[in-house]
Design a protein around this motif. Structure first.
Motif, PDB file in Angstrom:
ATOM      1  N   ASP A  94       0.804  -1.223   0.000  1.00 37.47           N
ATOM      2  CA  ASP A  94       0.000   0.000   0.000  1.00 37.47           C
ATOM      3  C   ASP A  94       0.838   1.275   0.000  1.00 37.47           C
ATOM      4  OD1 ASP A  94      -2.242  -1.617   0.117  1.00 37.47           O
ATOM      5  OD2 ASP A  94      -2.394  -1.491   2.313  1.00 37.47           O
ATOM      6  N   VAL A  95       2.147   1.144   0.184  1.00 35.49           N
ATOM      7  CA  VAL A  95       3.003   2.324   0.278  1.00 35.49           C
ATOM      8  C   VAL A  95       3.107   2.989  -1.091  1.00 35.49           C
ATOM      9  CG1 VAL A  95       5.328   3.164   0.743  1.00 35.49           C
ATOM     10  CG2 VAL A  95       4.335   1.391   2.188  1.00 35.49           C
ATOM     11  N   THR A  96       2.837   4.288  -1.128  1.00 34.39           N
ATOM     12  CA  THR A  96       2.937   5.030  -2.380  1.00 34.39           C
ATOM     13  C   THR A  96       4.328   5.634  -2.520  1.00 34.39           C
ATOM     14  OG1 THR A  96       2.253   7.140  -1.432  1.00 34.39           O
ATOM     15  CG2 THR A  96       0.500   5.640  -2.179  1.00 34.39           C
ATOM     16  N   ALA A  97       4.656   6.049  -3.720  1.00 33.96           N
ATOM     17  CA  ALA A  97       5.942   6.714  -3.956  1.00 33.96           C
ATOM     18  C   ALA A  97       6.045   7.985  -3.121  1.00 33.96           C
ATOM     19  CB  ALA A  97       6.088   7.040  -5.443  1.00 33.96           C
ATOM     20  N   ALA A  98       4.930   8.678  -2.972  1.00 39.18           N
ATOM     21  CA  ALA A  98       4.926   9.899  -2.171  1.00 39.18           C
ATOM     22  C   ALA A  98       5.214   9.599  -0.700  1.00 39.18           C
ATOM     23  CB  ALA A  98       3.592  10.615  -2.310  1.00 39.18           C
ATOM     24  N   ASP A  99       4.637   8.517  -0.162  1.00 44.24           N
ATOM     25  CA  ASP A  99       4.904   8.099   1.213  1.00 44.24           C
ATOM     26  C   ASP A  99       6.386   7.807   1.404  1.00 44.24           C
ATOM     27  OD1 ASP A  99       2.174   8.179   1.829  1.00 44.24           O
ATOM     28  OD2 ASP A  99       1.885   6.056   1.323  1.00 44.24           O
TER      29      ASP A  99
END
Length: 252
Positions: A94-99
């Motif tokens: 679920d980790v996004t690039a932004a995170d």
């Protein structure tokens, strides 16, 4: 008079480091910096009541100008502890690039920027010690901590390279890697345990080993090691990473 700077001193391990240095070196100038100016001012004010020359400064480690201003104002610093950091826990899928980028921006790039700028000044003067707070997560995979673990591993290794390049100029750079520590950040992490202290028991579900010492660390445990690494007593220690985990990593 010696000048110590603690970045990320408003709470948690950073606050413990500042308080420890104040007790151990009461005659030194102590600069406490944090992104939360009000919070770090309260910490400094408490120390001033105790007779410590403590000043509070705002710094945002993700803002180069903010870091430059702090370093310029404290150019005489010969001891710098870097404890700024943020934490997030979520399933890796679920980790996004932004995170990922947000955590790297603070924990790796920002902290490295602080270290390299102070190292430059120390190299020019011929001495100084820098210690940054990494994590055992840099060595051991942690469930739901892909970005955090990566950020601490990158910080640890980038500072080793920095240490290599400035060692010949009399500057020492080391890291300390805490295991579970009773801080506000760790309480966010303890969602799969009844309390922070229960982390010492380990968890098969979370793939977390038991801590042989039988307890999680306190901020003071980590602060004592940071103080040693900043001091002349550790003059032959550099590129080091001292683990403060109660034996969780089994010495690996």
């Amino acid at each position: 008079m010696s000048t110590s700077v603690v970045v990320g001193a408003g709470r948690g391990i950073g606050q413990a480091i500042g308080e420890d240095l104040a007790r151990a070196c009461p005659g030194d100038r102590l600069v406490l910096a944090d992104i939360d100016a009000d919070l770090v001012e309260r910490v400094a004010a408490t120390l001033r009541v105790q007779g410590v020359e403590a000043v509070a400064r705002h710094v945002d480690v993700t803002d180069e100008k903010s870091v430059q201003d702090l370093v310029a104002e404290t150019a005489e610093a010969d001891k710098v502890a870097i404890a700024a950091g943020i934490f997030d826990s979520s399933p890796t899928l679920d980790v996004t690039a932004a995170d990922f980028e947000r955590i790297l921006r603070v924990n790796t790039i920002g902290c490295f920027d602080v270290a390299r700028r102070y190292a430059a000044g120390m190299a020019a003067s011929g001495s100084g010690s820098i210690v940054a707070v990494a994590s055992v997560a840099a060595r051991m995979p942690r469930m739901r901590q892909a970005a955090y673990a990566a950020s601490k591993a990158a910080l640890r290794q980038s500072l080793r390279v920095l240490a290599l390049e400035v060692a010949g100029s009399g500057v020492r750079v080391n890291t300390v890697s805490p295991g579970p520590t009773d801080t506000e950040m760790m309480r966010q992490l303890a969602s799969d345990h009844a309390s922070v202290d229960d982390l010492a028991d380990g968890s098969l579900l979370a793939f977390r080993p038991r801590i042989p010492a039988g307890r999680v660390a306190r901020g003071s445990d980590v602060a004592a090691v940071v103080r040693f690494l900043l001091s002349a007593e550790s003059s032959h220690v550099l590129l080091g990473d001292i683990v403060v985990d109660g034996g969780e990593l089994l010495g690996m």
